[in-house]
Design a protein around this motif. Structure first.
Motif, short mmCIF file in Angstrom:
data_model
loop_
_atom_site.label_atom_id
_atom_site.label_comp_id
_atom_site.label_asym_id
_atom_site.label_seq_id
_atom_site.Cartn_x
_atom_site.Cartn_y
_atom_site.Cartn_z
N THR A 410 -5.12 -28.67 -39.13
CA THR A 410 -6.43 -28.08 -38.88
C THR A 410 -7.32 -29.03 -38.07
O THR A 410 -7.82 -28.63 -37.02
CB THR A 410 -7.08 -27.70 -40.22
OG1 THR A 410 -6.08 -27.10 -41.02
CG2 THR A 410 -8.21 -26.75 -40.01
N PRO A 411 -7.49 -30.26 -38.54
CA PRO A 411 -8.31 -31.14 -37.69
C PRO A 411 -7.66 -31.42 -36.34
O PRO A 411 -8.37 -31.57 -35.35
CB PRO A 411 -8.43 -32.43 -38.51
CG PRO A 411 -7.37 -32.38 -39.52
CD PRO A 411 -7.11 -30.95 -39.79
N ASN A 413 -6.06 -29.37 -34.58
CA ASN A 413 -6.42 -28.26 -33.71
C ASN A 413 -7.80 -28.49 -33.13
O ASN A 413 -8.04 -28.22 -31.96
CB ASN A 413 -6.38 -26.95 -34.49
CG ASN A 413 -4.97 -26.42 -34.59
OD1 ASN A 413 -4.16 -26.70 -33.71
ND2 ASN A 413 -4.67 -25.71 -35.65
N GLY A 414 -8.68 -29.00 -34.00
CA GLY A 414 -10.01 -29.32 -33.52
C GLY A 414 -9.94 -30.34 -32.40
O GLY A 414 -10.55 -30.18 -31.33
N MET A 418 -11.00 -29.60 -28.63
CA MET A 418 -12.07 -30.38 -28.01
C MET A 418 -11.57 -31.07 -26.76
O MET A 418 -12.25 -31.14 -25.74
CB MET A 418 -12.58 -31.43 -29.00
CG MET A 418 -13.46 -30.88 -30.08
SD MET A 418 -14.91 -30.07 -29.44
CE MET A 418 -14.48 -28.39 -29.71
N MET A 421 -11.36 -28.66 -24.06
CA MET A 421 -12.69 -28.38 -23.52
C MET A 421 -13.19 -29.54 -22.69
O MET A 421 -13.82 -29.36 -21.66
CB MET A 421 -13.66 -28.10 -24.66
CG MET A 421 -13.45 -26.71 -25.24
SD MET A 421 -14.30 -26.50 -26.77
CE MET A 421 -15.97 -26.37 -26.18
#
Lengths: 998, 159
Positions: A410-411, A413-414, A418, A421
């Motif tokens: 999960t992190p 993926n963050g 990011m 982006m």
């Protein structure tokens, strides 16, 4: 000892019983424990039985011994009695003979031939004949009338036996002192006597009571008669007197007692000294010490008179033998008993004790065995418990791994999001590089986590293979596209070949199959710097039967010309046959079934695996060399997972590798053949439209026939008829020929490999054509087929040169049908109407644009977000906040094209709502089918089936299966991802449009 | 001057967002939410967030009353679980990560019928929620100002 054993056994029994009861209280009944107790009871019973048997043995042996003793006693006693009787009889007979002698010589002769002297002498000399008598005497029958004459004749008076003073026992018994006999009817004075009893001469035998009875009985019966025992005169010994009557010669035959009495003339008496008699007898017999003998006169049975015997108290039983002394009136008995107590029956005692000891020992052994069994059972239970706990721990470990990896993902993926982006923002080259590196690392980490998770799953045996229909070629194309970037970057050839005999649709687990191939190809790509990587898929049967050289792709001919081998890239490769020669499937003939055995080989020209590392290549976390991870990265878990997966698929994996030449990995996998028209096949991307290119003709120009074959293979998959030219001359002539022809022989495309005959030679090929054209050998341009260049990598200058050289376009290897199709479409202008727009977002927009979509979610926020996401792609979204509302809205006829359904909703969850919607639809469909309702009533739709996609936060296999089971079509995970929505939605809407078109 | 202000506001917004991401208050889902906002739905994010606040407030109120009203024995943990699931779902949809994490802990406590743990979690949850709310309000204020500033500038051009 026995008692003690019994006691302990009993206490144990009770104890175990108690235990059992306790256990019954605490746990459910355990058979094994109960069985143990039963065994113990049986054992106890057995021991008891054994002890009883030993007691019985003792008793029976003892009884036997006693009986034998009794028998011995009886034998001895009888023997003695018989001997005594015999001897007595002998004596008696002799006395009888003596009586006859007297009758003959005393009374028969006149004058008498016998006088006292003769008699004494005769009797003395014949005493040995009568061993038991101590004396004989002859008394004459004298009537009272003859007394005086008799007395006068003999010169002495007839005397009475007893003296007046009534003391019969006197030491010196002299007849002179005796009184004369009183007057009586009859007298029996002794006239002759043996020397030993000469003192009784002249004594009247009738005067003694015993003798008198004796005499009376003897003369009446004519037989020998005995007195009861009495103390003999003078000797004072206990004795009996035997009396015979002596008759005169004229006794009639068969006389009556009166005649006998009448004929009686005298009496012969013999005294038997019984004690000395018996004593003498017993002395002659053996073992006289062991028994005590008593002889009784039992004529008066109430008061037997002891005739012989010591007062020694014998022990044990008495045996009584009758002794017949020839006098029917007298009864005599001999009593025998053993002198000593019977000895302890040692043999019986030892035998029975031995048996008891053996029984107890055996019992003890069994008891120990039972205890051991019990202990083992306890251990077993304990082990089982431990096993359960270990399994629980294993499950916990797996869960932990799953959770942790999930939590890491999960992190991550963050981070990745990011980074993505960040990379989209304005960055300079360095920053871009940093960001890319970071992203690559992140992706690698995710991949590692996935692998660890897989390993954990496989280890815990919880990895289950799916059985869904899939297209092998599709999977391979997919894998190839994954690595196309890398292979192009490195400039290595990457190609795939699937044999025509492999069915289009197989049933198995495409994800795992893909994972294995991805792994192997990934390794190959990692370790190959130049040359090629070649993936081929064949049927096992095909390979087995192709020892001939008919199939070029299966069998590489090893005879390379010069430095160039006939391989994909011209590099030398290892003999891949060796990689599968040990496979089970090849050694044994596989049974005929509908199973499809695939053989997949991945061949590369990489660095190879060092010889010493080859043995541990499939061990988890074990790499060929620790320096490998430094140079190439990776964890070394991939191959072990691949091996596990291959095992799960019922296949085998093997490899052959030579350092510096390359490696070839092969594996087999078993699948089922699937029917082609299965609608629910999960596709990674839609099939390239084959029909667009059907019937076209192409020419592949390549100096390397392997490569040409593979190009041909891919083109054939698109329906293009392909010829191969191995050298430029034949290629040119082929093209010219085709150009001049029109119609059937028309050539649509020419595909030239960039390195057809060596570095960059392909680029120069069109120049030859141009020369031809200049020479006027060819007609104008429009008839010329489109030229395509096949290349693994192109430099920018080469790209620039392409157009001028005469190529329409390039196809970058690895070749994939979809890519070829796209390229051809662009160049040839076919199928442009349906040409796919670039980017999934656009595709999704085109798919979803104008579609009516129902979003069902109880959570307002989620609803809004989902609606927003779908609206973005041009869909018209309606929202429902509960399963019930959704059912109402989806009652046919309705306008919706698809429904996104949340699974977790209060009151009615997504599964239930879907079930109800499906049953509703089935009802309507049946109505329409049976004609009860026209399809007009239901909006002109003949078959109602709204695609329902589950929205769920947990994307696990079980949930997916549950979704499918209750009638859902697919699922998307929350929060939405573009790609996922696309792949899910594309499936329905694309097929939907095709349906509507057709 | 106004254009400059808009740019500064945008920079401020980005900083604030970065801070929130850094703190883990928000996650990438919020970014996705922002991507969904376009010309056709210009106020999409603020709409979603306001729905989220409305719903969450309701749920928080319910949770509070469930935990405080009754004494600790007869607390309805099942209902608490349902509310928490809802809150978690919406929080993950808007990308309110910390709220979601606290919800997870809260749910674990409620599953174990841990009353005091629930109370503690509720406190933390309310704190997190307040923090998120103020920060997002701040963000939207800035956004509004920016839009106003940009609108003031671009309005003539658009029309």
């Amino acid at each position: 000892m026995v008692v003690c054993c019994k006691g302990s056994a009993l206490s144990r029994l009770w104890k175990s019983k108690d235990q059992q009861v306790q256990q019954l209280k605490h746990y459910q009944p355990q058979n094994s424990k109960g069985g143990g107790n039963w065994r113990k009871k049986f054992l106890f019973l057995g021991i008891l039985l054994g002890v009883l048997v030993s007691i019985w043995i003792f008793l029976s042996m003892n009884a036997n011994i006693i009986a034998r003793r009794k028998e011995t006693l009886a034998n001895m006693c009888d023997e003695r009695a018989r001997m005594l009787q015999d001897q007595f009889n002998v004596s008696m007979n002799h006395v009888h003979a003596l009586a006859i002698l007297v009758s003959t010589f005393h009374h028969g002769k006149n004058p008498s031939a016998i006088d006292q002297k003769t008699f004494a002498e005769y009797t003395a000399r014949t005493a040995f004949e009568r061993p038991l008598t101590n004396g004989v005497a002859y008394a004459l029958k004298v009537l009272h009338s003859q007394r005086e004459e008799f007395e006068r004749q003999h010169g002495w008076k007839i005397k009475k036996m007893e003296t007046e003073d009534q003391s019969p026992v006197q030491d010196d018994y002299t007849p002179e002192k005796l009184d004369p006999s009183p007057d009586q009817d009859e007298y029996a004075p002794v006239i002759f006597s043996q020397e030993t009893v000469s003192h009784i001469v002249s004594i009247d035998m009738m005067s003694g009571k015993e003798d008198r009875d004796n005499i009376l009985r003897a003369r009446a019966s004519g037989k020998g008669v005995l007195t009861s025992p009495f103390n003999l005169l003078k000797s004072n010994h206990l004795g009996v007197v035997l009396t015979f009557a002596v008759y005169n010669a004229d006794l009639p035959p068969n006389p009556t007692p009166e005649e006998r009495i009448e004929a009686t003339v005298g009496y012969l008496g013999a005294s038997f000294d019984v004690p000395s008699l018996v004593e003498k007898l017993l002395h002659q017999l053996a073992s006289k010490q062991t028994i005590v003998v008593n002889v009784y006169d039992t004529t008066n049975s109430s008061a037997p008179i002891k005739m012989y015997g010591l007062d020694v108290r014998g022990a044990g039983e008495i045996h009584i033998s009758n002794v017949d002394f020839g006098d029917p009136l007298r009864k005599h008995e001999m009593h025998c008993r053993f002198k000593h107590e019977p000895p302890l029956p040692w043999s019986a005692i030892t035998t029975s004790l031995g048996v008891a000891v053996i029984v107890l020992l055996v019992g003890h052994i069994f008891y120990a065995a039972l205890n051991r069994i019990e202990k083992v059972e306890d251990d077993f239970r304990e082990m089982r418990e431990l096993k359960v706990r270990a399994e629980a721990a294993d499950v916990a470990k797996s869960q932990f791994l799953a959770t942790v990896s999930h939590e890491i993902r999960t992190p991550m993926n963050g981070v990745l999001g990011m980074l993505q982006m960040l990379m989209d923002t304005e960055l300079d080259a360095t920053q871009q590089d940093f960001a890319m590196t970071a992203q690559a690392s992140g992706k690698a980490l995710i991949a590692l986590i996935n692998e660890v998770l897989d390993q954990a799953k496989i280890e815990s045996g919880r990895l289950e293979l799916e059985a869904v229909p899939f297209d092998v070629r599709d999977v391979l194309d997919n894998v190839l596209s994954l690595f196309s970037d890398k292979s192009q970057g490195k400039g290595i050839e990457l190609a795939v070949y699937v044999s025509d005999r492999v069915p289009e649709v197989l049933i198995g687990d495409p994800g795992r199959f893909r994972q294995i191939i991805t792994n192997l190809v990934g390794n190959s790509v990692k370790f190959t710097e130049e040359g090629h990587i070649f993936v081929s898929v064949h049927l096992v049967e095909e390979v087995k039967s192709s020892c001939d050289f008919s199939n070029q792709v299966i069998r590489d001919s090893e005879d390379g010309i010069g430095m160039s081998y006939n391989t994909l890239s011209g590099f030398h490769i290892v003999d891949r046959w060796k990689s599968w020669e040990n496979f089970r499937m090849f050694k044994f003939s596989t049974e005929a079934s509908d199973a499809i055995n695939l053989l997949v080989t991945v061949e590369d020209t990489g660095v190879g695996i060092p010889q010493d590392a080859q043995s541990r290549i499939f061990t988890p976390f074990m790499q060929a060399d620790s320096s490998t991870s430094r140079t190439y990265g990776g964890t070394g878990i991939g191959l072990s997972i691949s091996k596990c997966l291959v095992d799960l698929m019922g296949g085998e994996i093997g490899f052959v590798s030579k350092p510096g030449i390359g490696s070839t990995f092969s594996f087999t996998a078993v699948f089922q053949e699937g029917r082609k028209n299965l609608g629910d096949m999960r596709r990674h991307h839609p099939d390239p439209p084959v029909s667009d290119f059907q019937g076209m003709r192409g020419l592949v120009v390549d100096g390397r026939c392997m490569r040409a074959e593979i190009t041909k293979h891919h083109l054939q998959r698109l329906g293009i008829h392909v010829d191969i030219s191995l050298n430029s001359k034949s290629a040119l002539s082929g093209i010219l020929e085709a150009c001049n022809l029109s119609g059937a022989g028309h050539l649509d495309m020419v595909l030239v490999d960039k390195e057809a005959w060596g570095e960059g030679s392909g680029l120069a090929f069109p120049r030859l054509l141009a020369e031809f054209r200049q020479n006027g050998l060819m007609k104008p341009q429009e008839n010329l087929p489109k030229m395509f260049l096949l290349a693994t990598s192109l430099s920018p200058t080469e790209v620039d040169d392409l157009k001028s050289a005469g190529y329409t376009d390039t196809m970058m290897k690895p070749l994939r049908p979809s890519m070829i199709a796209a390229c051809l479409r662009k160049a040839l202008g076919v199928g442009s109407k349906r040409q796919r727009e670039k980017g999934q977002a656009m595709a999704l927009r085109s798919l979803l644009s104008g579609k009516q979509i129902l979003v069902v979610d109880d959570n307002a926020v989620n609803r809004k977000v989902a609606a927003g996401a779908l609206k973005k792609y041009g869909a018209e979204v309606t929202c429902a906040d509960s399963g019930k509302a959704a059912i109402q809205m989806l009652q046919p006829p309705h306008k919706f094209d698809a429904c996104f359904m949340d699974i977790q909703m209060p009151e009615m969850d997504g599964f239930e709502a879907t079930r109800q919607i499906r049953s509703m639809e089935t009802k309507v469909n049946e109505l329409i089918k049976s004609g009860e309702a026209s399809s007009e009533m239901y909006g002109n739709v003949a078959h109602w089936h709204i695609p329902i996609l589950a929205m769920t936060a947990d994307v696990i296999q079980a949930t997916y299966e549950e979704c499918i089971r209750c009638g859902m079509d697919d699922y998307v995970s929350k929060p939405f991802e573009e790609e996922q929505i696309y792949s899910a939605v594309a499936h329905f809407f694309e097929s939907g449009t095709v349906d509507s078109v057709s | 001057m106004l254009g400059l202000g808009a740019a500064r506001l945008e920079a401020d917004m980005n900083r604030l967002m970065a801070l929130l991401f850094h703190q883990g208050v928000l996650d990438e889902q919020f970014m996705q939410l922002q991507q969904l906002q376009d010309e056709s739905s210009p106020n999409f994010v603020s709409e979603v967030i306001s729905i989220y606040f409305r719903e969450s407030e309701k749920l928080l109120k319910n949770l509070r009353s469930l935990l405080h009203r009754a004494d600790r024995e007869c607390t309805d943990y099942r209902k608490i679980g349902i509310h928490l699931n809802q809150l978690m779902g919406s929080s993950s949809s808007v990308g309110a990560k910390r709220v979601r994490t606290v919800c997870l802990a809260f749910r674990a406590a409620s599953e174990h019928n841990n009353w005091s743990g629930c109370l503690r979690s509720l406190e933390v949850l309310e704190h997190e929620y307040c923090y998120l709310k103020t920060k997002l309000h701040e963000l939207f204020q800035m956004e509004q100002q920016r839009v106003m500033a940009a609108g003031a500038r671009y309005h003539p051009l658009l029309s």
